[in-house]
Structures are given as C-alpha cells and as structure tokens.
Design a protein around this motif. Structure first.
Motif, PDB file in Angstrom:
ATOM      1  N   CYS A 217       5.109 -10.696 -29.156  1.00 35.35           N
ATOM      2  CA  CYS A 217       5.630 -10.317 -27.849  1.00 35.35           C
ATOM      3  C   CYS A 217       6.376  -8.996 -28.004  1.00 35.35           C
ATOM      4  O   CYS A 217       7.268  -8.883 -28.860  1.00 35.35           O
ATOM      5  N   TYR A 218       5.997  -8.024 -27.206  1.00 34.29           N
ATOM      6  CA  TYR A 218       6.628  -6.712 -27.228  1.00 34.29           C
ATOM      7  C   TYR A 218       7.549  -6.629 -26.023  1.00 34.29           C
ATOM      8  O   TYR A 218       7.110  -6.775 -24.883  1.00 34.29           O
ATOM      9  N   ARG A 219       8.834  -6.373 -26.307  1.00 30.84           N
ATOM     10  CA  ARG A 219       9.841  -6.444 -25.258  1.00 30.84           C
ATOM     11  C   ARG A 219      10.588  -5.120 -25.108  1.00 30.84           C
ATOM     12  O   ARG A 219      10.785  -4.391 -26.079  1.00 30.84           O
ATOM     13  N   GLN A 220      10.995  -4.862 -23.881  1.00 29.40           N
ATOM     14  CA  GLN A 220      11.871  -3.728 -23.621  1.00 29.40           C
ATOM     15  C   GLN A 220      12.841  -4.114 -22.520  1.00 29.40           C
ATOM     16  O   GLN A 220      12.434  -4.637 -21.473  1.00 29.40           O
ATOM     17  N   ALA A 221      14.137  -3.884 -22.767  1.00 32.09           N
ATOM     18  CA  ALA A 221      15.189  -4.167 -21.795  1.00 32.09           C
ATOM     19  C   ALA A 221      15.847  -2.850 -21.412  1.00 32.09           C
ATOM     20  O   ALA A 221      16.018  -1.959 -22.258  1.00 32.09           O
ATOM     21  N   GLU A 222      16.236  -2.734 -20.144  1.00 31.56           N
ATOM     22  CA  GLU A 222      16.883  -1.511 -19.662  1.00 31.56           C
ATOM     23  C   GLU A 222      18.050  -1.860 -18.753  1.00 31.56           C
ATOM     24  O   GLU A 222      17.980  -2.807 -17.957  1.00 31.56           O
ATOM     25  N   LEU A 223      19.108  -1.103 -18.901  1.00 30.78           N
ATOM     26  CA  LEU A 223      20.307  -1.274 -18.092  1.00 30.78           C
ATOM     27  C   LEU A 223      20.330  -0.187 -17.026  1.00 30.78           C
ATOM     28  O   LEU A 223      20.191   1.005 -17.332  1.00 30.78           O
ATOM     29  N   LYS A 224      20.491  -0.613 -15.767  1.00 27.08           N
ATOM     30  CA  LYS A 224      20.578   0.348 -14.671  1.00 27.08           C
ATOM     31  C   LYS A 224      21.636  -0.128 -13.689  1.00 27.08           C
ATOM     32  O   LYS A 224      21.382  -0.998 -12.862  1.00 27.08           O
ATOM     33  N   GLY A 225      22.826   0.448 -13.823  1.00 26.24           N
ATOM     34  CA  GLY A 225      23.917   0.058 -12.941  1.00 26.24           C
ATOM     35  C   GLY A 225      24.277  -1.405 -13.114  1.00 26.24           C
ATOM     36  O   GLY A 225      24.655  -1.856 -14.198  1.00 26.24           O
ATOM     37  N   LYS A 226      24.138  -2.167 -12.055  1.00 23.10           N
ATOM     38  CA  LYS A 226      24.446  -3.599 -12.089  1.00 23.10           C
ATOM     39  C   LYS A 226      23.233  -4.441 -12.482  1.00 23.10           C
ATOM     40  O   LYS A 226      23.339  -5.667 -12.541  1.00 23.10           O
ATOM     41  N   ASP A 227      22.108  -3.815 -12.741  1.00 24.45           N
ATOM     42  CA  ASP A 227      20.862  -4.542 -13.030  1.00 24.45           C
ATOM     43  C   ASP A 227      20.481  -4.442 -14.498  1.00 24.45           C
ATOM     44  O   ASP A 227      20.641  -3.384 -15.127  1.00 24.45           O
ATOM     45  N   VAL A 228      19.982  -5.544 -15.032  1.00 22.39           N
ATOM     46  CA  VAL A 228      19.420  -5.563 -16.385  1.00 22.39           C
ATOM     47  C   VAL A 228      17.998  -6.091 -16.262  1.00 22.39           C
ATOM     48  O   VAL A 228      17.774  -7.234 -15.853  1.00 22.39           O
ATOM     49  N   VAL A 229      17.029  -5.233 -16.590  1.00 22.34           N
ATOM     50  CA  VAL A 229      15.628  -5.634 -16.481  1.00 22.34           C
ATOM     51  C   VAL A 229      15.043  -5.817 -17.876  1.00 22.34           C
ATOM     52  O   VAL A 229      15.475  -5.179 -18.836  1.00 22.34           O
ATOM     53  N   GLN A 230      14.075  -6.704 -17.961  1.00 29.77           N
ATOM     54  CA  GLN A 230      13.347  -6.924 -19.207  1.00 29.77           C
ATOM     55  C   GLN A 230      11.862  -7.051 -18.896  1.00 29.77           C
ATOM     56  O   GLN A 230      11.481  -7.615 -17.856  1.00 29.77           O
ATOM     57  N   VAL A 231      11.048  -6.560 -19.792  1.00 30.25           N
ATOM     58  CA  VAL A 231       9.602  -6.734 -19.708  1.00 30.25           C
ATOM     59  C   VAL A 231       9.121  -7.233 -21.062  1.00 30.25           C
ATOM     60  O   VAL A 231       9.555  -6.730 -22.108  1.00 30.25           O
ATOM     61  N   ALA A 232       8.257  -8.227 -21.045  1.00 24.89           N
ATOM     62  CA  ALA A 232       7.677  -8.759 -22.274  1.00 24.89           C
ATOM     63  C   ALA A 232       6.166  -8.852 -22.115  1.00 24.89           C
ATOM     64  O   ALA A 232       5.680  -9.424 -21.129  1.00 24.89           O
ATOM     65  N   ILE A 233       5.450  -8.268 -23.035  1.00 25.69           N
ATOM     66  CA  ILE A 233       3.988  -8.384 -23.061  1.00 25.69           C
ATOM     67  C   ILE A 233       3.613  -9.109 -24.345  1.00 25.69           C
ATOM     68  O   ILE A 233       3.919  -8.641 -25.449  1.00 25.69           O
ATOM     69  N   CYS A 234       2.982 -10.263 -24.195  1.00 25.07           N
ATOM     70  CA  CYS A 234       2.595 -11.075 -25.349  1.00 25.07           C
ATOM     71  C   CYS A 234       1.080 -11.063 -25.492  1.00 25.07           C
ATOM     72  O   CYS A 234       0.352 -11.343 -24.522  1.00 25.07           O
ATOM     73  N   GLU A 235       0.614 -10.758 -26.684  1.00 24.14           N
ATOM     74  CA  GLU A 235      -0.823 -10.675 -26.945  1.00 24.14           C
ATOM     75  C   GLU A 235      -1.093 -10.657 -28.437  1.00 24.14           C
ATOM     76  O   GLU A 235      -0.174 -10.510 -29.245  1.00 24.14           O
ATOM     77  N   SER A 236      -2.362 -10.768 -28.773  1.00 27.10           N
ATOM     78  CA  SER A 236      -2.773 -10.626 -30.173  1.00 27.10           C
ATOM     79  C   SER A 236      -3.214  -9.180 -30.366  1.00 27.10           C
ATOM     80  O   SER A 236      -4.395  -8.873 -30.539  1.00 27.10           O
ATOM     81  N   GLY A 237      -2.275  -8.289 -30.311  1.00 28.60           N
ATOM     82  CA  GLY A 237      -2.564  -6.860 -30.397  1.00 28.60           C
ATOM     83  C   GLY A 237      -1.262  -6.092 -30.321  1.00 28.60           C
ATOM     84  O   GLY A 237      -0.185  -6.658 -30.482  1.00 28.60           O
ATOM     85  N   ASP A 238      -1.346  -4.787 -30.054  1.00 30.99           N
ATOM     86  CA  ASP A 238      -0.158  -3.954 -29.985  1.00 30.99           C
ATOM     87  C   ASP A 238       0.171  -3.635 -28.529  1.00 30.99           C
ATOM     88  O   ASP A 238      -0.484  -2.802 -27.899  1.00 30.99           O
ATOM     89  N   GLY A 239       1.181  -4.315 -27.995  1.00 31.13           N
ATOM     90  CA  GLY A 239       1.563  -4.103 -26.598  1.00 31.13           C
ATOM     91  C   GLY A 239       2.817  -3.270 -26.438  1.00 31.13           C
ATOM     92  O   GLY A 239       3.417  -3.258 -25.355  1.00 31.13           O
ATOM     93  N   LYS A 240       3.220  -2.559 -27.481  1.00 36.28           N
ATOM     94  CA  LYS A 240       4.459  -1.789 -27.446  1.00 36.28           C
ATOM     95  C   LYS A 240       4.446  -0.734 -26.349  1.00 36.28           C
ATOM     96  O   LYS A 240       5.373  -0.654 -25.529  1.00 36.28           O
ATOM     97  N   ALA A 241       3.429   0.109 -26.331  1.00 34.32           N
ATOM     98  CA  ALA A 241       3.363   1.197 -25.345  1.00 34.32           C
ATOM     99  C   ALA A 241       3.279   0.653 -23.918  1.00 34.32           C
ATOM    100  O   ALA A 241       3.936   1.153 -23.010  1.00 34.32           O
ATOM    101  N   ALA A 242       2.473  -0.401 -23.726  1.00 32.78           N
ATOM    102  CA  ALA A 242       2.297  -0.979 -22.388  1.00 32.78           C
ATOM    103  C   ALA A 242       3.609  -1.579 -21.884  1.00 32.78           C
ATOM    104  O   ALA A 242       3.970  -1.423 -20.713  1.00 32.78           O
ATOM    105  N   ALA A 243       4.348  -2.258 -22.772  1.00 30.02           N
ATOM    106  CA  ALA A 243       5.622  -2.854 -22.375  1.00 30.02           C
ATOM    107  C   ALA A 243       6.599  -1.772 -21.943  1.00 30.02           C
ATOM    108  O   ALA A 243       7.337  -1.932 -20.955  1.00 30.02           O
ATOM    109  N   GLY A 244       6.609  -0.646 -22.648  1.00 35.66           N
ATOM    110  CA  GLY A 244       7.498   0.451 -22.296  1.00 35.66           C
ATOM    111  C   GLY A 244       7.162   1.047 -20.938  1.00 35.66           C
ATOM    112  O   GLY A 244       8.057   1.348 -20.139  1.00 35.66           O
TER     113      GLY A 244
END
Length: 256
Positions: A217-244
């Motif tokens: 699972c390739y994850r990226q979290a971002e802080l924006k003001g009062k919001d915290v977002v996360q995206v996770a892409i899980c696969e049998s491959g490289d999902g780093k760029a797509a998650a970003g």
C-alpha cells in the motif's frame, strides 16, 4: 416476468327446441325474452371485452434514468475525486466501494507502539477532535480487490488540532519500521514500513506485506489548514507516483 394470460370467456350453449303452436301473445312475449337475452349477452361481451382490454398487460415503460447525487460545493464529499477522475489519474478503471463517516476502530499491532503505522486511517491515526470525517474506497472494476484506492479526510476544529494530529501520524509511521497485525481472517500478517517524502505538511510512505507476492500500500498524507487528507493505493506493483497524484488533487480541493 411471467405474462398474465387473459381469462377465457364462457361459451353459451343454446338448446334449440322445436317451437310449439302458441297463441300470438305468448309467442310475442317469448320473442321479447329472446331479444332481451341476446341484448344482455351482447352487453356482457362488450363489457367483458372492455375489462379484458383494461387488464391486458401494458408494455413496460423504460425506467427513468437515476438522478445523479447532488453534492454541495465546499463539503468534504465535493472534495473527493470521483471514480472516473481517479481512473484517469491512475490509468486503470476503478468503481465505487465502501464509504465510512467515522474512523474505524484501532487495529491491534505488535508492537503496540506501531498502532498508528498499522492503522493510519483508523482511530489511531485520526485522533479525537475531528468534526467531519469521510473515507471512501474504490476498487478494480472486477470488484476483486486486486487494486484499491482509498481517500480519507478528517476536518478538525482548528488548524492547531489538525497540525497536532498530523505530527502524531508522522511520528507514528517514522518510528515503526515493521509490525505484525491481525488480518480479517484472524491471521497474523507482518508489514514493513518505508518512509519517503517528509515535510511539514506532507508524508509519503509505503507498507509492504511480508511474503505477500509484492502486495503493498502506497500512502501519502497532507496537512491543509484544519484538514488532514490521506490517500492509499494498494496493489501488487508500484503505486507511489499514482498515490502522490491523487493526494495532491484531493488536498487541492479541500477547504482547509
């Protein structure tokens, strides 16, 4: 759907009897009776025909197209990328899946200090203080779970609260190189965590399943003001760029 057959009409049998000589008045009365019977039969047939016509199955009208869900601008629902938007970004077709409006219960981790890394989008990651929470998961078009994209956002009461939560998330992931958790089948599964990009408002990392055939699972979290977002892409491959890419688009839409 079984077709409804119309009821068969009863057949009236007339027994023809040789007329006997009768006085004129009697013969005239019988003639009136016959005409009355014929008239009644005709009336029944006409009426019955009308009822049968009224009951005859009408052609089924085409169902009306479903009205699209109305999403109010400025809400967290409006910030979430649609399945079509995600599909274009990641290069594979995904369809809508589960949606939750509060952080799931924390997962058990061994060691227990890795609870955040094991469940970054659970109550361990999104600690108390959030006012709005939304997490939606898209999956591969076959619905087999071979490819999933999860978008999560937590809105806190203030920017300071959100920043504190983001700091705990960052520390929890960075301080856990590996951990074992129990999967839905109650089997222990070991994961290895690798931290990538880290800034004051961005955290990128991966969680690779031990002996999982490349599943990660390739994850990226971002802080924006009062919001915290996360995206996770899980696969049998490289999902780093797509998650970003998905995370950047998602974060750009939240109000902050």
């Amino acid at each position: 759907m079984a077709r409804k057959s119309s009821a068969s009409q009863p057949t009236m049998q007339l027994n023809v009897v040789e007329p006997q000589p009768q006085p004129q008045p009697a013969r005239t009365g019988r003639s009136k009776k016959v005409r009355l019977i014929v008239a009644l039969v005709v009336l029944v047939l006409i009426t019955g025909g009308g009822v049968a016509w009224a009951l005859w199955p009408k052609s089924k009208a085409a169902p009306a197209a479903a009205s699209p869900l109305h999403v109010v601008p400025g809400t967290v629902q409006a910030a979430v990328l649609t399945p079509d938007e995600v599909s274009k970004t990641v290069g594979t077709t995904v369809i809508a899946g589960p949606v939750v409006n509060q952080p799931p219960a924390a997962l058990k981790a061994d060691p227990s200090s890795c609870a955040v890394a094991v469940g970054p989008a659970t109550a361990s990651g999104y600690t108390k203080g959030w006012t709005v929470f939304l997490s939606t998961t898209y999956e591969d078009s076959a619905g087999a779970g071979d490819y999933t994209v999860t978008q999560t956002v937590g809105v806190y009461g203030s920017a300071d609260q959100a920043s504190s939560m983001f700091g705990k998330l960052t520390d929890g992931v960075k301080n856990c190189p590996s951990a074992t958790r129990t999967d839905p089948k109650q089997s222990p599964v070991k994961w290895k965590y690798t931290v990538g990009k880290t800034t004051a408002d961005t955290l990128a990392w991966s969680a690779a399943q031990d002996a999982g055939g490349g599943w990660a699972c390739y994850r990226q979290a971002e802080l924006k003001g009062k919001d915290v977002v996360q995206v996770a892409i899980c696969e049998s491959g490289d999902g780093k760029a797509a998650a970003g890419k998905v995370a950047d688009q998602f974060a750009a839409r939240v109000s902050g």
